[in-house]
Structures are given as structure tokens and as C-alpha cells.
Design a protein around this motif. Structure first.
Motif, PDB file in Angstrom:
ATOM      1  N   SER A 168       0.833  -1.212   0.000  1.00 10.13           N
ATOM      2  CA  SER A 168       0.000   0.000   0.000  1.00 10.13           C
ATOM      3  C   SER A 168       0.861   1.253   0.000  1.00 10.13           C
ATOM      4  N   THR A 169       1.987   1.219   0.696  1.00  7.25           N
ATOM      5  CA  THR A 169       2.869   2.381   0.731  1.00  7.25           C
ATOM      6  C   THR A 169       3.522   2.606  -0.630  1.00  7.25           C
ATOM      7  N   ALA A 170       3.819   1.534  -1.359  1.00  9.22           N
ATOM      8  CA  ALA A 170       4.318   1.690  -2.725  1.00  9.22           C
ATOM      9  C   ALA A 170       3.269   2.395  -3.583  1.00  9.22           C
ATOM     10  N   ARG A 171       2.002   2.042  -3.386  1.00 11.20           N
ATOM     11  CA  ARG A 171       0.926   2.727  -4.122  1.00 11.20           C
ATOM     12  C   ARG A 171       0.848   4.194  -3.720  1.00 11.20           C
ATOM     13  N   VAL A 172       1.111   4.483  -2.437  1.00 11.74           N
ATOM     14  CA  VAL A 172       1.108   5.867  -1.966  1.00 11.74           C
ATOM     15  C   VAL A 172       2.166   6.687  -2.694  1.00 11.74           C
ATOM     16  N   PHE A 173       3.364   6.139  -2.846  1.00  9.16           N
ATOM     17  CA  PHE A 173       4.425   6.868  -3.541  1.00  9.16           C
ATOM     18  C   PHE A 173       4.014   7.196  -4.971  1.00  9.16           C
ATOM     19  N   ALA A 174       3.399   6.231  -5.641  1.00  4.88           N
ATOM     20  CA  ALA A 174       2.943   6.484  -7.003  1.00  4.88           C
ATOM     21  C   ALA A 174       1.850   7.547  -7.015  1.00  4.88           C
ATOM     22  N   GLY A 175       0.906   7.443  -6.082  1.00  6.85           N
ATOM     23  CA  GLY A 175      -0.184   8.411  -6.041  1.00  6.85           C
ATOM     24  C   GLY A 175       0.283   9.805  -5.665  1.00  6.85           C
ATOM     25  N   GLU A 176       1.131   9.920  -4.672  1.00  5.36           N
ATOM     26  CA  GLU A 176       1.606  11.223  -4.206  1.00  5.36           C
ATOM     27  C   GLU A 176       2.452  11.929  -5.266  1.00  5.36           C
ATOM     28  N   LEU A 177       3.219  11.167  -6.038  1.00  2.75           N
ATOM     29  CA  LEU A 177       4.139  11.754  -7.016  1.00  2.75           C
ATOM     30  C   LEU A 177       3.573  11.730  -8.429  1.00  2.75           C
ATOM     31  N   HIS A 178       2.306  11.297  -8.571  1.00  2.00           N
ATOM     32  CA  HIS A 178       1.646  11.259  -9.882  1.00  2.00           C
ATOM     33  C   HIS A 178       2.459  10.438 -10.875  1.00  2.00           C
ATOM     34  N   LEU A 179       2.884   9.263 -10.439  1.00  2.00           N
ATOM     35  CA  LEU A 179       3.676   8.376 -11.277  1.00  2.00           C
ATOM     36  C   LEU A 179       2.967   7.032 -11.428  1.00  2.00           C
ATOM     37  N   PRO A 180       3.258   6.316 -12.511  1.00  2.17           N
ATOM     38  CA  PRO A 180       2.711   4.961 -12.632  1.00  2.17           C
ATOM     39  C   PRO A 180       3.426   4.016 -11.680  1.00  2.17           C
ATOM     40  N   LEU A 181       2.716   2.988 -11.260  1.00  2.26           N
ATOM     41  CA  LEU A 181       3.300   1.944 -10.422  1.00  2.26           C
ATOM     42  C   LEU A 181       3.502   0.706 -11.290  1.00  2.26           C
ATOM     43  N   PHE A 182       4.756   0.291 -11.438  1.00  3.65           N
ATOM     44  CA  PHE A 182       5.086  -0.906 -12.186  1.00  3.65           C
ATOM     45  C   PHE A 182       5.437  -2.008 -11.195  1.00  3.65           C
ATOM     46  N   SER A 183       4.611  -3.033 -11.122  1.00  3.06           N
ATOM     47  CA  SER A 183       4.865  -4.165 -10.234  1.00  3.06           C
ATOM     48  C   SER A 183       5.578  -5.247 -11.031  1.00  3.06           C
ATOM     49  N   ILE A 184       6.767  -5.621 -10.579  1.00  2.00           N
ATOM     50  CA  ILE A 184       7.571  -6.603 -11.288  1.00  2.00           C
ATOM     51  C   ILE A 184       7.082  -7.994 -10.947  1.00  2.00           C
TER      52      ILE A 184
END
Length: 325
Positions: A137-153
Motif C-alpha cells: 500500500s505504501t508503494a501505491r502511496v508513492f505512485a499516487g503522491e508523485l503522480h507516477l505509474p506503479l510498475f509491479s515486477i
């Protein structure tokens, strides 16, 4: 040196006015230069791209920095992409952990200013902690806060019985890191970063770890790398040194248990709940398990035609999760 295909792509993207493709190819060249030891030239290329992006589009625009919005080819089998809108205040975490996360987010937002003084914002993060404590969830927060896509490997697609194939797939991931700025999540990273000193280890696994360590060391992109593990004791010591910050996620204490439940049941009446009974019933459960229990109690409440959560329903739901754990 740039390949003929890269030069052709640069000229074509410029002619077509395709800024995102022009930026992406230039970042590929920067990554290649960095791997060749031309760190100063690589930094000059990255600075050039950053200047062009600032002059042509708002910094918060996703479209200007996401040519890999839908990974194709072999990358499509290695990456899952999403665009989370989760924010830090949506989570209930330890105050000290929240402060560290806020600091890293500030560094990312003020990265240009830090670089003027020869400083680099933290961008390689290692999350450790029990399952369900908020790492993903915190990884999703970083993407949301910085307006970036989240790439899950997808590590299951990367790891093969042939070392050469695994290293090649890892290189594809790190090339994507340089080409497309985003948050890249290596979940259950102990599959890649197991301790090389373990007696039951095999040579192939050690070589996979060495490749991963090398790619981490050589990476000079602006993407954020987040590695998460439930078993930090299994990680090789060298892996810890490759990360700018190691953050531990603990099971929630009494205060956080109450906060998690209230946060999830915000649309229900909880004023008459007996926290003296509820909190002990939640001891030993993770954030995710407490959320699941709260949701189960909420569903029972709605199906009974009520909106007031009863203590008994919540305690039963929590005890059910505890017995299932």
C-alpha cells in the motif's frame, strides 16, 4: 555509442513532434552511457531531458513521462502497470514511519533543488515487515503522491532455470527504469536477494543475486525502486547497502488498531463500540487483516438492515481472522 535504431528514433520523434518518445530514447542513451562508465555524459543527458520536460509540460503530467503506459512485448509479461490515487493520509502507520516517508516524498518533490547542491534524493527503498503491514500500500502511496505509474515486477516471470534468461529479463526491467520514470515494486525480493552464504544455496541463485546487485549499483535513473520482503533475515547483507533507506513496517499497536477500524468504517456508526473489548481481539493481526475483519463486520451490519456497527460483530470478525492466521 548510440545505435542506428536509437539515432533513427531520435530524428523521427523530433520530426513528428513526439516529445515523450524523444525524451524516452534520450534516457535510454543516458542509461547506456552510465553502464559504459560515462557518468558525466549520462548526467548531462538526463539534465537535458529534465529541462525539456519542464519547458514543455507540467511536472505533474503523467503522459509526458510514461511512454510505457502499456508495456508491450516481453515487458508485458514482466510488468503490471497501474495508476494509484492513494495518499499517505489514507494509511494508518507508525508516526516515526510516516515522518520518514514524508521526508522521502519531500526529497523527490524538491529533487532539482537538491541536485544543485550535489545531493541526490532517496529513491531506492527497502520495505521490511510481516505480511499485511502496509508495504505494498505504501508503494501505491508513492505512485499516487508523485503522480507516477506503479510498475509491479512479476518475479515469477523473471526467474527461470536458465541464469542467462533471468539476467536478460532483469536488464529489460532496468532499461525500462531508465526509459520511463515510475515507481517500480519488487515484491518478495528475497526470491532475488537471498543470502549468498546459505549452505543450501546453489550457484545459479548466487549469480542471479549478483546480477541484481550489479543492476542496482549501475542504475542512475530517476525512477523509484521499492523492494519489499516479509523475511529480511533471508536477504544478503550486500543488498541492504544498495538501498538509500530501509523502512520497517510493524504490526499495529492499540492506537493504530482503533485508527484502522475507524478509518475503514467511516460511513458507519461506531460511537457506541467498546474498544476495551475490540482492541485486545485485534492483537497480533496485521493492518490488512484488521481491515478485512472491519469489512466483514460492515457487511453483516448492512445485510441486517443496520448502519450501527455492534461490538460483538466486530470482535467475532477479528477473532475469526486471528484463528485463520
Amino acid at each position: 555509442m548510440a545505435t542506428n535504431d536509437q539515432l533513427r528514433a531520435l530524428v523521427k520523434s523530433h520530426a513528428n513532434g513526439d516529445d515523450s518518445q524523444f525524451h524516452a530514447v534520450t534516457m535510454q542513451l543516458a542509461a547506456k552511457a552510465a553502464r559504459a562508465g560515462q557518468s558525466q555524459f549520462a548526467q548531462e543527458l538526463r539534465d537535458l531531458v529534465n529541462d525539456l520536460r519542464q519547458n514543455t509540460a507540467p511536472s505533474s503530467s503523467i503522459s509526458s513521462v510514461v511512454p510505457l503506459a502499456k508495456p508491450r512485448g516481453e515487458l508485458a509479461s514482466l510488468l503490471n502497470v497501474s495508476y494509484p490515487d492513494l495518499r499517505l493520509n489514507d494509511l494508518v502507520l507508525d508516526e516515526s514511519l510516516v515522518e520518514r516517508l514524508q521526508q522521502i516524498l519531500r526529497e523527490q518533490r524538491q529533487g532539482a533543488m537538491l541536485k544543485e547542491y550535489g545531493l541526490t534524493p532517496a529513491r531506492r527503498l527497502l520495505f521490511t515487515g510481516a505480511p499485511g503491514t502496509g508495504k505494498t500500500s505504501t508503494a501505491r502511496v508513492f505512485a499516487g503522491e508523485l503522480h507516477l505509474p506503479l510498475f509491479s515486477i512479476r518475479l515469477d516471470s523473471i526467474l527461470t532455470k536458465f541464469m542467462g534468461e533471468t539476467a536478460s529479463k532483469l536488464r529489460l526491467i532496468f532499461d525500462a527504469l531508465a526509459e520511463t520514470r515510475g515507481v517500480y515494486l519488487f515484491d518478495e525480493v528475497d526470491a532475488l536477494g537471498g543470502d549468498r552464504a546459505l549452505q543450501n544455496d546453489v550457484g545459479e541463485i548466487r549469480r542471479v543475486l549478483n546480477s541484481f546487485l550489479q543492476f542496482l549499483e549501475e542504475d542512475t535513473s530517476e525512477s523509484i525502486i521499492i523492494a519489499a520482503t516479509n523475511h529480511p533475515q533471508l536477504l544478503d547483507n550486500a543488498l541492504f547497502r544498495r538501498f538509500d533507506s530501509v523502512l520497517n513496517f510493524n504490526l499495529p499497536d492499540d492506537q493504530h488498531i482503533e485508527g484502522i477500524i475507524k478509518n475503514r468504517l467511516i460511513h458507519f456508526q461506531v460511537g457506541s463500540l467498546s474498544w476495551a473489548r475490540i482492541i485486545p481481539a485485534a492483537h497480533g493481526l496485521s493492518h490488512a487483516e484488521i481491515v478485512t475483519a472491519a469489512e466483514n463486520a460492515a457487511k453483516s451490519t448492512l445485510l441486517d438492515g443496520r448502519k450501527r456497527i455492534r461490538t460483538e460483530d466486530l470482535v467475532n470478525a477479528l477473532e475469526e481472522r486471528l484463528h485463520a492466521a
